[in-house]
Scaffold this active site. Structure first.
Site, PDB file in Angstrom:
ATOM      1  NE  ARG A  33      -1.270  -1.456   3.773  1.00  0.00           N
ATOM      2  CZ  ARG A  33      -1.539  -2.068   4.742  1.00  0.00           C
ATOM      3  NH1 ARG A  33      -3.034  -1.196   5.365  1.00  0.00           N
ATOM      4  NH2 ARG A  33      -0.701  -1.966   5.382  1.00  0.00           N
ATOM      5  CE1 TYR A 152      -1.064 -12.818  11.253  1.00  0.00           C
ATOM      6  CE2 TYR A 152       0.462 -14.118  13.555  1.00  0.00           C
ATOM      7  CZ  TYR A 152       0.774 -13.919  11.933  1.00  0.00           C
ATOM      8  OH  TYR A 152       1.092 -14.024  11.360  1.00  0.00           O
ATOM      9  N   PRO A 182       6.426 -19.168   8.948  1.00  0.00           N
ATOM     10  CG  PRO A 182       7.440 -17.929   8.161  1.00  0.00           C
ATOM     11  CD  PRO A 182       6.254 -18.410   8.014  1.00  0.00           C
ATOM     12  CG  PHE A 189       4.783  -9.563  12.775  1.00  0.00           C
ATOM     13  CD1 PHE A 189       3.616  -9.936  11.496  1.00  0.00           C
ATOM     14  CD2 PHE A 189       4.462  -9.958  14.080  1.00  0.00           C
ATOM     15  CE1 PHE A 189       2.900 -10.722  12.411  1.00  0.00           C
ATOM     16  CE2 PHE A 189       3.954 -10.790  14.446  1.00  0.00           C
ATOM     17  CZ  PHE A 189       2.350 -11.331  13.072  1.00  0.00           C
TER      18      PHE A 189
END
Ligand code: NDP
Ligand code: 8X3
Length: 253
Positions: A33, A152, A182, A189
């Site tokens: 974005r 999540y 991972p 993050f």
């Protein structure tokens, strides 16, 4: 020359993947974005590796934008060999009874629906050409659930399920599907997850050596460059100090 489409290449794992594939002579479509950051990545890849790069700034949550940007690609970028579904995020860490609905929407819309929108535009071309490779970035959170990770983890379980579903639906067409899972990797993050709180983000990686984005990029590149008869279907990558979602050995503890 092979072409790879990498979603979420403005930072972290996607950015490191863009670098390794550019260095190895791939043509790249990179997305994200933040247009300024994306254009900067494109300029660096062109300057350092003379790579052919198409930078497309859009939000994977917006199906119209996804279609507008990806359905009519210019000729040299049209036939995508590798789709790396990487764009994703965690927002917040709250128990389910006090979870923020907007955080949930952002994770579900990006990690699950966004990945599907992109896949739906790109995969028909792979089917037509009877070949291609889809690499989905799931997570250890797609195998396990940890406290306050509820939504999540659910989205990453969905990514892992979608990888399996894609493999079943596309095996007839010679398309490979690899699911990458991972553990803790230091990228933007946690800054995103904790909404800009750098102290909280830094604490996640304190006292041990987390994965670096390049570690994951090298593994992805390895998976992408196996001979055509071979598909690495699931790869879990952990820092040596991590045994599972809830166990990390930290120095000084
Ligand atoms: P980063 O925050 O560094 O990178 C995330 C990337 O996703 C950015 O380029 C961001 O670009 C892009 N992105 C996020 N939302 C959108 C959106 N709505 N539309 C388009 N692009 C978007 O984190 P990571 O590199 O760590 O994350 C990459 C993937 O790896 C994610 O799917 C994450 O869940 C997964 N993962 C991460 C782990 C970790 O510990 N770091 C471990 C396991 C999996 P922009 O903001 O410019 O849109
Ligand atoms: C990111 C790793 O452990 O924060 O998927 O969920 S974790």
């Amino acid at each position: 020359m092979k072409t790879i489409l990498i979603t979420g290449a403005t930072s972290g794992i996607g950015r490191a993947c863009a670098e390794i594939f550019a260095r190895n002579g791939y043509r790249l479509i990179i997305t994200g974005r933040r247009k300024e950051k994306l254009d900067l990545v494109a300029t660096e890849l062109k300057e350092h590796y003379q790579a052919e790069v198409l930078a497309l700034a859009f939000d994977v949550r917006n199906q119209k934008e996804v279609e507008e940007n990806l359905s009519e690609l210019p000729a040299p970028f049209k036939d995508i060999d590798i789709l790396l579904n990487n764009a994703g995020l965690a927002v917040g860490r709250d128990p389910v009874d006090t979870g923020v609905i907007d955080d949930w929407e952002r994770m579900i819309d990006t990690n699950v629906k966004g990945l599907l929108y992109v896949t739906r535009v790109i995969v028909p071309g792979m089917v037509e050409r009877q070949g291609g490779h889809i690499i989905n970035i799931s997570s250890l959170a797609g195998q396990e659930v940890y406290p306050q990770g509820n939504v999540y983890c659910a989205t990453k379980h969905a990514v892992t399920a979608l990888s399996k579903g894609m493999r079943q639906d596309l095996v007839d067409h010679g398309i490979r599907v690899t699911n990458i899972s991972p553990g803790l990797a230091e990228t933007e993050f946690s800054i995103v997850r904790f909404k800009g709180d750098e102290q909280k983000a830094e604490a996640v990686y304190r006292g041990f050596e987390p994965l670096h984005p390049e570690d994951i990029a090298e593994t992805i590149f390895f998976a992408a460059t196996r001979p055509p008869h071979m598909n690495l279907e699931e790869i879990t990558i952990l820092p040596t100090a991590q045994s599972d979602s809830r166990t990390v050995v930290r120095k000084g503890k």
